[in-house]
Design an enzyme around this catalytic site. Structure first.
Site, PDB file in Angstrom:
ATOM      1  N   LYS A   1       3.098   9.796   8.326  1.00  0.00           N
ATOM      2  CA  LYS A   1       2.366   9.479   9.557  1.00  0.00           C
ATOM      3  C   LYS A   1       2.977   9.980  10.877  1.00  0.00           C
ATOM      4  O   LYS A   1       2.526  10.973  11.426  1.00  0.00           O
ATOM      5  CB  LYS A   1       2.170   7.977   9.623  1.00  0.00           C
ATOM      6  CG  LYS A   1       1.235   7.479   8.505  1.00  0.00           C
ATOM      7  CD  LYS A   1       0.961   6.029   8.661  1.00  0.00           C
ATOM      8  CE  LYS A   1       0.034   5.464   7.604  1.00  0.00           C
ATOM      9  NZ  LYS A   1      -1.353   5.904   7.722  1.00  0.00           N
TER      10      LYS A   1
ATOM     11  N   PHE B   1       0.865  -1.189   0.000  1.00  0.00           N
ATOM     12  CA  PHE B   1       0.000   0.000   0.000  1.00  0.00           C
ATOM     13  C   PHE B   1       0.896   1.232   0.000  1.00  0.00           C
ATOM     14  O   PHE B   1       1.666   1.432   0.940  1.00  0.00           O
ATOM     15  CB  PHE B   1      -0.941   0.039   1.205  1.00  0.00           C
ATOM     16  CG  PHE B   1      -1.905   1.186   1.122  1.00  0.00           C
ATOM     17  CD1 PHE B   1      -3.089   1.070   0.410  1.00  0.00           C
ATOM     18  CD2 PHE B   1      -1.603   2.411   1.712  1.00  0.00           C
ATOM     19  CE1 PHE B   1      -3.969   2.142   0.291  1.00  0.00           C
ATOM     20  CE2 PHE B   1      -2.481   3.492   1.608  1.00  0.00           C
ATOM     21  CZ  PHE B   1      -3.667   3.356   0.893  1.00  0.00           C
TER      22      PHE B   1
ATOM     23  N   ASP C   1       9.395   2.532   1.540  1.00  0.00           N
ATOM     24  CA  ASP C   1       8.249   3.312   2.006  1.00  0.00           C
ATOM     25  C   ASP C   1       8.149   3.104   3.513  1.00  0.00           C
ATOM     26  O   ASP C   1       7.688   2.070   3.993  1.00  0.00           O
ATOM     27  CB  ASP C   1       6.981   2.827   1.285  1.00  0.00           C
ATOM     28  CG  ASP C   1       5.725   3.548   1.766  1.00  0.00           C
ATOM     29  OD1 ASP C   1       5.766   4.162   2.857  1.00  0.00           O
ATOM     30  OD2 ASP C   1       4.695   3.472   1.067  1.00  0.00           O
TER      31      ASP C   1
END
Ligand code: PLP
Length: 390
Positions: free
Chosen positions: A249, A135, A220
Protein backbone atom coordinates in the site's frame (compact mmCIF):
# COMPACT_ATOMS: atom_id res chain seq x y z
CA UNK A 1 -23.17 7.64 -20.61
CA UNK A 2 -21.68 8.10 -17.14
CA UNK A 3 -18.44 6.43 -16.04
CA UNK A 4 -20.52 4.32 -13.64
CA UNK A 5 -22.87 3.12 -16.39
CA UNK A 6 -19.98 2.34 -18.71
CA UNK A 7 -18.21 0.47 -15.88
CA UNK A 8 -21.33 -1.50 -15.06
CA UNK A 9 -21.50 -2.61 -18.69
CA UNK A 10 -17.94 -3.93 -19.01
CA UNK A 11 -16.34 -4.55 -15.62
CA UNK A 12 -16.62 -7.85 -13.74
CA UNK A 13 -19.11 -7.93 -10.93
CA UNK A 14 -16.69 -8.79 -8.10
CA UNK A 15 -16.96 -5.40 -6.32
CA UNK A 16 -20.00 -4.05 -4.49
CA UNK A 17 -21.57 -1.00 -6.17
CA UNK A 18 -19.25 2.02 -6.22
CA UNK A 19 -20.90 5.27 -5.14
CA UNK A 20 -18.64 7.74 -7.00
CA UNK A 21 -16.47 8.12 -10.05
CA UNK A 22 -13.40 10.12 -9.06
CA UNK A 23 -11.58 12.11 -11.69
CA UNK A 24 -8.96 14.27 -9.94
CA UNK A 25 -7.01 14.55 -6.70
CA UNK A 26 -4.76 17.03 -4.94
CA UNK A 27 -3.31 16.42 -1.48
CA UNK A 28 -6.16 15.22 0.75
CA UNK A 29 -8.84 16.29 -1.72
CA UNK A 30 -10.52 14.41 -4.57
CA UNK A 31 -13.17 15.47 -7.08
CA UNK A 32 -15.90 13.39 -8.67
CA UNK A 33 -17.15 13.52 -12.26
CA UNK A 34 -19.88 15.98 -11.26
CA UNK A 35 -17.28 18.44 -9.92
CA UNK A 36 -17.96 17.78 -6.21
CA UNK A 37 -14.96 18.00 -3.86
CA UNK A 38 -14.35 15.53 -1.01
CA UNK A 39 -11.92 15.35 1.89
CA UNK A 40 -10.41 11.92 1.31
CA UNK A 41 -10.00 9.94 4.55
CA UNK A 42 -9.69 6.69 2.61
CA UNK A 43 -6.56 7.50 0.55
CA UNK A 44 -7.10 4.63 -1.87
CA UNK A 45 -7.25 2.30 1.18
CA UNK A 46 -4.19 3.60 3.05
CA UNK A 47 -2.13 3.88 -0.12
CA UNK A 48 -1.72 7.55 -1.05
CA UNK A 49 0.84 8.32 1.66
CA UNK A 50 1.93 11.69 0.28
CA UNK A 51 -1.51 12.79 -0.84
CA UNK A 52 -2.89 12.83 -4.36
CA UNK A 53 -0.72 14.23 -7.14
CA UNK A 54 2.48 14.58 -5.10
CA UNK A 55 5.20 15.42 -7.62
CA UNK A 56 8.05 13.37 -6.09
CA UNK A 57 7.10 9.78 -7.01
CA UNK A 58 5.65 10.87 -10.35
CA UNK A 59 8.85 12.69 -11.35
CA UNK A 60 11.06 9.82 -10.17
CA UNK A 61 8.91 7.31 -12.07
CA UNK A 62 8.97 9.37 -15.27
CA UNK A 63 12.69 10.05 -15.10
CA UNK A 64 13.60 6.40 -14.50
CA UNK A 65 11.08 5.14 -17.07
CA UNK A 66 12.71 7.34 -19.70
CA UNK A 67 16.13 5.84 -18.92
CA UNK A 68 15.19 2.22 -18.22
CA UNK A 69 11.68 1.30 -17.15
CA UNK A 70 11.69 -2.47 -16.85
CA UNK A 71 14.28 -5.24 -17.03
CA UNK A 72 12.72 -8.30 -15.28
CA UNK A 73 14.57 -10.19 -12.59
CA UNK A 74 16.91 -11.86 -15.03
CA UNK A 75 19.13 -8.79 -14.46
CA UNK A 76 20.08 -6.39 -11.71
CA UNK A 77 18.87 -2.83 -11.74
CA UNK A 78 20.12 -0.15 -9.37
CA UNK A 79 16.79 1.35 -8.15
CA UNK A 80 15.59 -2.03 -6.79
CA UNK A 81 18.90 -2.56 -5.01
CA UNK A 82 18.78 0.97 -3.58
CA UNK A 83 15.19 0.41 -2.43
CA UNK A 84 16.18 -2.87 -0.75
CA UNK A 85 19.09 -1.12 0.98
CA UNK A 86 16.83 1.67 2.21
CA UNK A 87 14.08 -0.64 3.48
CA UNK A 88 16.55 -2.95 5.19
CA UNK A 89 18.15 0.04 6.91
CA UNK A 90 14.77 1.38 8.07
CA UNK A 91 13.54 -2.00 9.34
CA UNK A 92 16.83 -3.51 10.53
CA UNK A 93 16.01 -6.58 8.43
CA UNK A 94 18.53 -7.93 5.92
CA UNK A 95 16.86 -9.21 2.75
CA UNK A 96 14.19 -7.90 0.40
CA UNK A 97 11.94 -9.45 -2.23
CA UNK A 98 9.79 -7.21 -4.44
CA UNK A 99 6.45 -7.96 -6.06
CA UNK A 100 3.36 -5.99 -7.06
CA UNK A 101 0.72 -6.11 -4.31
CA UNK A 102 -0.01 -6.98 -0.72
CA UNK A 103 -1.46 -10.38 -1.50
CA UNK A 104 1.63 -11.31 -3.50
CA UNK A 105 3.88 -10.16 -0.67
CA UNK A 106 1.98 -12.46 1.70
CA UNK A 107 2.12 -15.35 -0.79
CA UNK A 108 5.90 -14.93 -0.90
CA UNK A 109 6.12 -14.74 2.90
CA UNK A 110 4.02 -17.90 3.29
CA UNK A 111 6.29 -19.68 0.83
CA UNK A 112 9.34 -18.38 2.70
CA UNK A 113 7.92 -19.80 5.95
CA UNK A 114 7.24 -23.16 4.29
CA UNK A 115 10.69 -23.24 2.68
CA UNK A 116 12.17 -22.54 6.12
CA UNK A 117 9.89 -25.08 7.81
CA UNK A 118 10.72 -27.81 5.31
CA UNK A 119 14.44 -27.12 5.63
CA UNK A 120 14.62 -27.17 9.42
CA UNK A 121 11.80 -29.62 10.19
CA UNK A 122 10.87 -31.67 7.15
CA UNK A 123 7.61 -31.85 5.19
CA UNK A 124 5.26 -31.91 8.18
CA UNK A 125 6.51 -28.49 9.36
CA UNK A 126 4.25 -26.49 7.08
CA UNK A 127 1.52 -25.06 9.35
CA UNK A 128 0.59 -21.40 9.03
CA UNK A 129 -1.18 -19.78 11.97
CA UNK A 130 -3.06 -16.51 11.54
CA UNK A 131 -5.80 -14.69 13.45
CA UNK A 132 -9.54 -14.39 13.42
CA UNK A 133 -10.36 -11.06 11.80
CA UNK A 134 -7.23 -11.23 9.63
CA UNK A 135 -7.10 -9.99 6.06
CA UNK A 136 -4.06 -11.02 4.06
CA UNK A 137 -5.32 -10.79 0.46
CA UNK A 138 -7.40 -12.61 -2.13
CA UNK A 139 -4.94 -14.97 -3.82
CA UNK A 140 -5.31 -18.61 -2.78
CA UNK A 141 -2.58 -18.81 -0.13
CA UNK A 142 -3.24 -15.36 1.30
CA UNK A 143 -6.96 -16.18 1.25
CA UNK A 144 -6.33 -19.40 3.18
CA UNK A 145 -4.68 -17.25 5.89
CA UNK A 146 -7.55 -14.73 5.80
CA UNK A 147 -10.51 -14.92 8.18
CA UNK A 148 -14.11 -15.18 6.97
CA UNK A 149 -16.05 -18.03 5.38
CA UNK A 150 -17.90 -15.79 2.91
CA UNK A 151 -14.64 -14.76 1.24
CA UNK A 152 -13.30 -18.29 1.14
CA UNK A 153 -16.12 -20.82 0.70
CA UNK A 154 -16.85 -20.21 -3.02
CA UNK A 155 -13.21 -20.87 -3.90
CA UNK A 156 -12.52 -24.05 -2.01
CA UNK A 157 -10.48 -26.15 -1.96
CA UNK A 158 -7.90 -23.68 -0.67
CA UNK A 159 -4.37 -24.72 0.26
CA UNK A 160 -4.35 -26.74 3.49
CA UNK A 161 -2.28 -26.32 6.64
CA UNK A 162 -3.77 -22.96 7.64
CA UNK A 163 -5.66 -22.17 10.83
CA UNK A 164 -6.97 -19.01 12.47
CA UNK A 165 -7.11 -18.46 16.23
CA UNK A 166 -8.83 -15.73 18.28
CA UNK A 167 -6.73 -12.57 18.50
CA UNK A 168 -5.17 -11.63 21.82
CA UNK A 169 -5.94 -15.10 23.22
CA UNK A 170 -2.67 -16.32 24.72
CA UNK A 171 -3.97 -19.80 25.51
CA UNK A 172 -5.12 -20.29 21.90
CA UNK A 173 -1.73 -19.09 20.67
CA UNK A 174 0.12 -21.56 22.91
CA UNK A 175 -2.18 -24.31 21.72
CA UNK A 176 -1.76 -23.47 18.02
CA UNK A 177 2.01 -23.08 17.68
CA UNK A 178 3.99 -26.30 17.82
CA UNK A 179 6.65 -28.37 16.06
CA UNK A 180 4.60 -28.47 12.83
CA UNK A 181 4.26 -24.68 12.63
CA UNK A 182 6.23 -23.09 9.80
CA UNK A 183 4.99 -19.52 10.24
CA UNK A 184 2.74 -17.20 12.19
CA UNK A 185 1.21 -14.36 10.17
CA UNK A 186 -0.15 -11.35 12.08
CA UNK A 187 -1.23 -7.81 11.21
CA UNK A 188 -0.04 -5.78 14.25
CA UNK A 189 -3.22 -3.74 13.77
CA UNK A 190 -5.85 -5.54 11.70
CA UNK A 191 -7.02 -3.23 8.93
CA UNK A 192 -9.90 -4.73 6.96
CA UNK A 193 -11.01 -6.68 10.04
CA UNK A 194 -11.92 -3.44 11.83
CA UNK A 195 -8.72 -1.69 13.00
CA UNK A 196 -8.21 -4.19 15.83
CA UNK A 197 -5.03 -3.59 17.79
CA UNK A 198 -3.09 -6.75 18.68
CA UNK A 199 -1.72 -6.60 22.24
CA UNK A 200 2.04 -6.24 22.67
CA UNK A 201 1.90 -9.17 25.13
CA UNK A 202 0.30 -11.36 22.45
CA UNK A 203 2.96 -10.36 19.89
CA UNK A 204 5.71 -11.03 22.45
CA UNK A 205 4.28 -14.47 23.21
CA UNK A 206 4.08 -15.22 19.48
CA UNK A 207 7.76 -14.24 19.27
CA UNK A 208 8.84 -16.58 22.04
CA UNK A 209 6.71 -19.48 20.76
CA UNK A 210 8.14 -19.03 17.25
CA UNK A 211 11.63 -19.05 18.76
CA UNK A 212 10.85 -22.19 20.76
CA UNK A 213 9.52 -24.02 17.68
CA UNK A 214 11.79 -22.53 15.02
CA UNK A 215 8.86 -20.99 13.12
CA UNK A 216 8.93 -17.64 11.33
CA UNK A 217 7.04 -14.74 12.88
CA UNK A 218 5.74 -12.65 9.99
CA UNK A 219 4.01 -9.32 10.45
CA UNK A 220 1.71 -8.27 7.64
CA UNK A 221 2.47 -4.54 7.51
CA UNK A 222 0.78 -4.06 4.16
CA UNK A 223 -1.56 -1.51 5.74
CA UNK A 224 0.36 -0.50 8.91
CA UNK A 225 3.73 0.05 7.20
CA UNK A 226 5.45 3.21 5.92
CA UNK A 227 4.56 5.59 8.71
CA UNK A 228 0.84 5.04 8.96
CA UNK A 229 0.80 4.19 12.67
CA UNK A 230 3.30 6.90 13.65
CA UNK A 231 6.40 4.73 13.15
CA UNK A 232 8.01 3.47 9.97
CA UNK A 233 6.64 0.03 10.83
CA UNK A 234 4.09 -0.93 13.48
CA UNK A 235 6.42 -3.59 14.88
CA UNK A 236 8.73 -0.79 16.00
CA UNK A 237 5.97 0.50 18.29
CA UNK A 238 5.44 -2.93 19.84
CA UNK A 239 9.09 -3.69 20.53
CA UNK A 240 8.61 -7.20 19.10
CA UNK A 241 10.95 -8.06 16.24
CA UNK A 242 9.46 -10.28 13.53
CA UNK A 243 11.52 -12.51 11.24
CA UNK A 244 9.84 -10.94 8.24
CA UNK A 245 7.37 -8.23 7.31
CA UNK A 246 5.24 -7.73 4.24
CA UNK A 247 4.60 -4.29 2.72
CA UNK A 248 2.61 -2.79 -0.15
CA UNK A 249 0.00 0.00 0.00
CA UNK A 250 1.90 3.08 1.27
CA UNK A 251 5.26 2.10 -0.14
CA UNK A 252 5.02 3.86 -3.49
CA UNK A 253 2.08 6.22 -3.02
CA UNK A 254 -0.17 4.41 -5.49
CA UNK A 255 2.31 2.79 -7.85
CA UNK A 256 1.87 -0.99 -7.73
CA UNK A 257 4.45 -2.59 -5.44
CA UNK A 258 4.71 -5.20 -2.71
CA UNK A 259 7.69 -6.29 -0.67
CA UNK A 260 8.85 -8.89 1.81
CA UNK A 261 11.69 -7.93 4.15
CA UNK A 262 13.25 -10.71 6.19
CA UNK A 263 16.20 -11.43 8.39
CA UNK A 264 19.04 -13.41 6.86
CA UNK A 265 17.89 -17.04 6.79
CA UNK A 266 20.16 -19.86 5.70
CA UNK A 267 16.90 -21.85 5.44
CA UNK A 268 15.31 -19.26 3.12
CA UNK A 269 14.71 -19.17 -0.62
CA UNK A 270 17.08 -20.89 -3.02
CA UNK A 271 17.53 -19.80 -6.66
CA UNK A 272 14.41 -20.71 -8.62
CA UNK A 273 12.13 -20.98 -5.55
CA UNK A 274 10.04 -17.90 -6.25
CA UNK A 275 9.79 -14.97 -8.64
CA UNK A 276 7.76 -12.43 -10.56
CA UNK A 277 8.30 -10.60 -13.84
CA UNK A 278 7.56 -7.08 -12.64
CA UNK A 279 8.72 -7.08 -9.02
CA UNK A 280 11.28 -4.37 -8.30
CA UNK A 281 11.04 -2.89 -11.78
CA UNK A 282 13.31 0.16 -11.96
CA UNK A 283 10.60 2.76 -12.60
CA UNK A 284 8.39 1.56 -9.73
CA UNK A 285 11.35 1.20 -7.38
CA UNK A 286 12.37 4.78 -8.18
CA UNK A 287 8.84 5.92 -7.31
CA UNK A 288 9.03 4.04 -4.01
CA UNK A 289 12.42 5.55 -3.16
CA UNK A 290 11.04 9.03 -3.82
CA UNK A 291 8.05 8.24 -1.60
CA UNK A 292 10.29 7.14 1.28
CA UNK A 293 12.41 10.28 0.86
CA UNK A 294 9.37 12.55 1.02
CA UNK A 295 8.02 10.71 4.08
CA UNK A 296 11.32 11.40 5.80
CA UNK A 297 11.99 14.94 4.50
CA UNK A 298 8.49 16.15 5.37
CA UNK A 299 8.37 14.37 8.77
CA UNK A 300 5.17 12.59 7.80
CA UNK A 301 5.66 10.01 10.52
CA UNK A 302 5.62 12.78 13.12
CA UNK A 303 2.62 14.28 11.33
CA UNK A 304 0.81 10.91 11.42
CA UNK A 305 1.41 10.77 15.16
CA UNK A 306 0.34 14.38 15.82
CA UNK A 307 -2.64 14.47 13.48
CA UNK A 308 -3.70 10.98 14.58
CA UNK A 309 -3.82 12.14 18.19
CA UNK A 310 -5.75 15.28 17.23
CA UNK A 311 -8.23 13.25 15.18
CA UNK A 312 -8.69 10.57 17.84
CA UNK A 313 -9.15 12.97 20.74
CA UNK A 314 -11.49 15.22 18.73
CA UNK A 315 -13.63 12.27 17.70
CA UNK A 316 -13.76 10.85 21.22
CA UNK A 317 -15.49 14.08 22.30
CA UNK A 318 -18.22 13.78 19.65
CA UNK A 319 -21.58 12.63 21.09
CA UNK A 320 -22.50 9.31 19.48
CA UNK A 321 -18.90 8.11 19.24
CA UNK A 322 -18.53 5.14 21.57
CA UNK A 323 -14.79 4.61 21.10
CA UNK A 324 -11.84 5.38 18.84
CA UNK A 325 -9.14 2.75 18.37
CA UNK A 326 -5.98 2.35 16.33
CA UNK A 327 -2.71 4.26 16.14
CA UNK A 328 -1.39 7.22 14.20
CA UNK A 329 -3.52 7.77 11.11
CA UNK A 330 -5.05 4.30 11.16
CA UNK A 331 -8.17 4.76 13.24
CA UNK A 332 -11.62 3.26 13.63
CA UNK A 333 -14.58 5.12 15.10
CA UNK A 334 -17.03 2.85 16.89
CA UNK A 335 -20.51 4.38 16.73
CA UNK A 336 -22.89 4.12 19.71
CA UNK A 337 -25.85 3.67 17.34
CA UNK A 338 -23.95 1.10 15.29
CA UNK A 339 -25.08 2.63 11.99
CA UNK A 340 -21.76 2.82 10.16
CA UNK A 341 -23.09 2.49 6.61
CA UNK A 342 -25.61 5.30 7.11
CA UNK A 343 -23.03 7.61 8.69
CA UNK A 344 -20.62 6.88 5.83
CA UNK A 345 -23.31 7.97 3.36
CA UNK A 346 -24.08 11.06 5.47
CA UNK A 347 -20.41 12.04 5.53
CA UNK A 348 -20.15 11.60 1.79
CA UNK A 349 -23.10 13.95 1.32
CA UNK A 350 -21.13 16.47 3.40
CA UNK A 351 -18.00 16.02 1.30
CA UNK A 352 -16.00 13.62 3.48
CA UNK A 353 -14.98 10.12 2.35
CA UNK A 354 -14.57 7.35 4.92
CA UNK A 355 -15.26 3.64 4.72
CA UNK A 356 -17.35 1.45 6.98
CA UNK A 357 -15.09 -1.31 8.17
CA UNK A 358 -17.84 -3.14 10.07
CA UNK A 359 -21.55 -2.64 10.72
CA UNK A 360 -20.68 -0.40 13.66
CA UNK A 361 -17.33 1.24 12.84
CA UNK A 362 -15.88 3.70 10.34
CA UNK A 363 -12.23 3.56 9.31
CA UNK A 364 -10.15 6.73 8.86
CA UNK A 365 -6.88 6.23 6.96
CA UNK A 366 -6.15 9.61 5.31
CA UNK A 367 -2.99 10.63 3.47
CA UNK A 368 -0.17 11.22 5.97
CA UNK A 369 0.00 14.86 4.84
CA UNK A 370 -3.36 15.74 6.40
CA UNK A 371 -3.22 19.04 8.30
CA UNK A 372 -4.93 20.36 11.44
CA UNK A 373 -7.65 22.26 9.52
CA UNK A 374 -8.56 19.14 7.58
CA UNK A 375 -8.60 17.05 10.75
CA UNK A 376 -10.90 19.58 12.41
CA UNK A 377 -13.13 19.61 9.34
CA UNK A 378 -13.43 15.82 9.53
CA UNK A 379 -14.32 15.94 13.24
CA UNK A 380 -16.92 18.66 12.61
CA UNK A 381 -18.45 16.62 9.79
CA UNK A 382 -18.77 13.50 11.98
CA UNK A 383 -20.32 15.71 14.67
CA UNK A 384 -22.83 17.18 12.23
CA UNK A 385 -23.83 13.83 10.74
CA UNK A 386 -24.26 12.14 14.13
CA UNK A 387 -26.27 15.10 15.40
CA UNK A 388 -28.53 15.04 12.35
CA UNK A 389 -28.89 11.30 12.81
CA UNK A 390 -29.71 11.37 16.52
C1 PLP B 1 -3.12 -6.13 5.91
C2 PLP B 1 -3.35 -6.42 4.46
N1 PLP B 1 -2.69 -7.43 3.88
C3 PLP B 1 -2.84 -7.71 2.58
C4 PLP B 1 -3.70 -6.98 1.79
C5 PLP B 1 -3.85 -7.32 0.33
O1 PLP B 1 -3.22 -6.36 -0.42
P1 PLP B 1 -3.56 -6.20 -1.99
O2 PLP B 1 -4.97 -5.73 -2.07
O3 PLP B 1 -2.56 -5.21 -2.49
O4 PLP B 1 -3.37 -7.54 -2.60
C6 PLP B 1 -4.41 -5.92 2.35
C7 PLP B 1 -5.35 -5.12 1.53
O5 PLP B 1 -6.22 -4.46 2.01
C8 PLP B 1 -4.23 -5.63 3.71
O6 PLP B 1 -4.89 -4.63 4.31
Amino acid sequence: MSIADRGDAVMMTNYPPRPLALVRGEGCWVWDDAGNRYLDLVAGIAVVTLGHGHPAPIAALAEQAAVLGHVSNLYWSEPAVALAERLCALSDLQRAFFCNSGAEANEAAIKLARRHGGTVGGPTKHGIVSLEGAFHGRTMGALAATWGEAKKAPFEPLPTGFRQIPRNDLAALRDAIGPDTAGVLIEPIQGEGGVNVIDDAFLAEARSLCDAHDALLIFDEVQTGIGRTGAWFAFQRSGVRPDAITLAKGLACGLPIGAVLARDLSSGFRPGDHGTTYGGSPAIAAGALATLKAVEDDDLIGNAQRMGERLASGLRAVPGVAAVRGAGLMLAVELSAGNAAAVMVGLRARGVLVNAVSDTALRLIPPLVIDADQVDLAIAAVHAVLQADG
